[in-house]
Design a protein around this motif. Structure first.
Motif, PDB file in Angstrom:
ATOM      1  N   UNK A 239     -18.626 -38.558 -26.278  1.00 44.97           N
ATOM      2  CA  UNK A 239     -19.554 -37.451 -26.428  1.00 44.97           C
ATOM      3  C   UNK A 239     -19.380 -36.564 -25.205  1.00 44.97           C
ATOM      4  N   UNK A 240     -19.142 -35.288 -25.445  1.00 51.33           N
ATOM      5  CA  UNK A 240     -18.933 -34.307 -24.387  1.00 51.33           C
ATOM      6  C   UNK A 240     -20.109 -33.345 -24.414  1.00 51.33           C
ATOM      7  N   UNK A 241     -20.785 -33.196 -23.294  1.00 54.03           N
ATOM      8  CA  UNK A 241     -21.904 -32.257 -23.209  1.00 54.03           C
ATOM      9  C   UNK A 241     -21.632 -31.245 -22.104  1.00 54.03           C
ATOM     10  N   UNK A 242     -22.202 -30.063 -22.262  1.00 50.51           N
ATOM     11  CA  UNK A 242     -22.061 -29.023 -21.255  1.00 50.51           C
ATOM     12  C   UNK A 242     -20.832 -28.146 -21.423  1.00 50.51           C
ATOM     13  N   UNK A 243     -20.075 -28.371 -22.469  1.00 50.95           N
ATOM     14  CA  UNK A 243     -18.864 -27.586 -22.713  1.00 50.95           C
ATOM     15  C   UNK A 243     -19.240 -26.431 -23.644  1.00 50.95           C
ATOM     16  N   UNK A 244     -19.543 -25.277 -23.052  1.00 49.17           N
ATOM     17  CA  UNK A 244     -20.043 -24.146 -23.831  1.00 49.17           C
ATOM     18  C   UNK A 244     -18.989 -23.075 -24.085  1.00 49.17           C
ATOM     19  N   UNK A 245     -17.856 -23.178 -23.435  1.00 48.15           N
ATOM     20  CA  UNK A 245     -16.777 -22.205 -23.569  1.00 48.15           C
ATOM     21  C   UNK A 245     -15.782 -22.702 -24.626  1.00 48.15           C
ATOM     22  N   UNK A 246     -15.628 -21.961 -25.710  1.00 50.19           N
ATOM     23  CA  UNK A 246     -14.729 -22.398 -26.786  1.00 50.19           C
ATOM     24  C   UNK A 246     -13.278 -22.464 -26.317  1.00 50.19           C
ATOM     25  N   UNK A 247     -12.874 -21.512 -25.515  1.00 49.32           N
ATOM     26  CA  UNK A 247     -11.499 -21.524 -25.000  1.00 49.32           C
ATOM     27  C   UNK A 247     -11.254 -22.771 -24.142  1.00 49.32           C
ATOM     28  N   UNK A 248     -12.253 -23.161 -23.352  1.00 45.49           N
ATOM     29  CA  UNK A 248     -12.142 -24.355 -22.517  1.00 45.49           C
ATOM     30  C   UNK A 248     -12.057 -25.609 -23.387  1.00 45.49           C
ATOM     31  N   UNK A 249     -12.858 -25.646 -24.444  1.00 43.47           N
ATOM     32  CA  UNK A 249     -12.834 -26.774 -25.372  1.00 43.47           C
ATOM     33  C   UNK A 249     -11.471 -26.873 -26.047  1.00 43.47           C
ATOM     34  N   UNK A 250     -10.934 -25.744 -26.457  1.00 48.05           N
ATOM     35  CA  UNK A 250      -9.613 -25.724 -27.106  1.00 48.05           C
ATOM     36  C   UNK A 250      -8.533 -26.220 -26.154  1.00 48.05           C
ATOM     37  N   UNK A 251      -8.614 -25.811 -24.897  1.00 48.36           N
ATOM     38  CA  UNK A 251      -7.625 -26.247 -23.904  1.00 48.36           C
ATOM     39  C   UNK A 251      -7.712 -27.751 -23.667  1.00 48.36           C
ATOM     40  N   UNK A 252      -8.939 -28.279 -23.583  1.00 49.50           N
ATOM     41  CA  UNK A 252      -9.121 -29.713 -23.385  1.00 49.50           C
ATOM     42  C   UNK A 252      -8.550 -30.489 -24.568  1.00 49.50           C
ATOM     43  N   UNK A 253      -8.898 -30.069 -25.769  1.00 43.51           N
ATOM     44  CA  UNK A 253      -8.402 -30.730 -26.978  1.00 43.51           C
ATOM     45  C   UNK A 253      -6.876 -30.698 -27.018  1.00 43.51           C
ATOM     46  N   UNK A 254      -6.299 -29.558 -26.740  1.00 45.29           N
ATOM     47  CA  UNK A 254      -4.846 -29.401 -26.750  1.00 45.29           C
ATOM     48  C   UNK A 254      -4.184 -30.275 -25.682  1.00 45.29           C
ATOM     49  N   UNK A 255      -4.781 -30.321 -24.509  1.00 44.86           N
ATOM     50  CA  UNK A 255      -4.239 -31.132 -23.417  1.00 44.86           C
ATOM     51  C   UNK A 255      -4.194 -32.613 -23.819  1.00 44.86           C
TER      52      UNK A 255
END
Length: 71
Positions: A4-20
């Motif tokens: 569970x990831x909380x505090x991730x409000x930036x979609x671009x940041x979420x996409x980068x994390x998922x891609x990484x």
């Protein structure tokens, strides 16, 4: 694995994390859902290494991100 990831409000940041995480050796698939569920399908022998990468990488994606491993 499930996180569970909380505090991730930036979609671009979420996409980068998922891609990484998807690019990590042993990862067969990863999906970071809007509700904060991060589901990762990986080779069993790589699970701990990938889990550690999630715990380190998520806070780097955006400032106040918290990650909890559920499964």
């Amino acid at each position: 694995m499930l996180f569970f990831v909380t505090g991730l409000t930036c979609q671009e940041c979420a996409d980068k994390l998922e891609s990484h995480i998807q690019r990590q050796p042993g990862v067969n698939g990863a999906a970071l859902m809007v509700n904060g569920r991060f589901i990762i399908d990986c080779d069993e022998d790589k699970a701990e290494t990938i889990a550690n990468e999630v715990m380190v990488s998520a806070p780097k994606a955006q400032g106040d991100v918290k990650v909890k491993r559920v499964q």
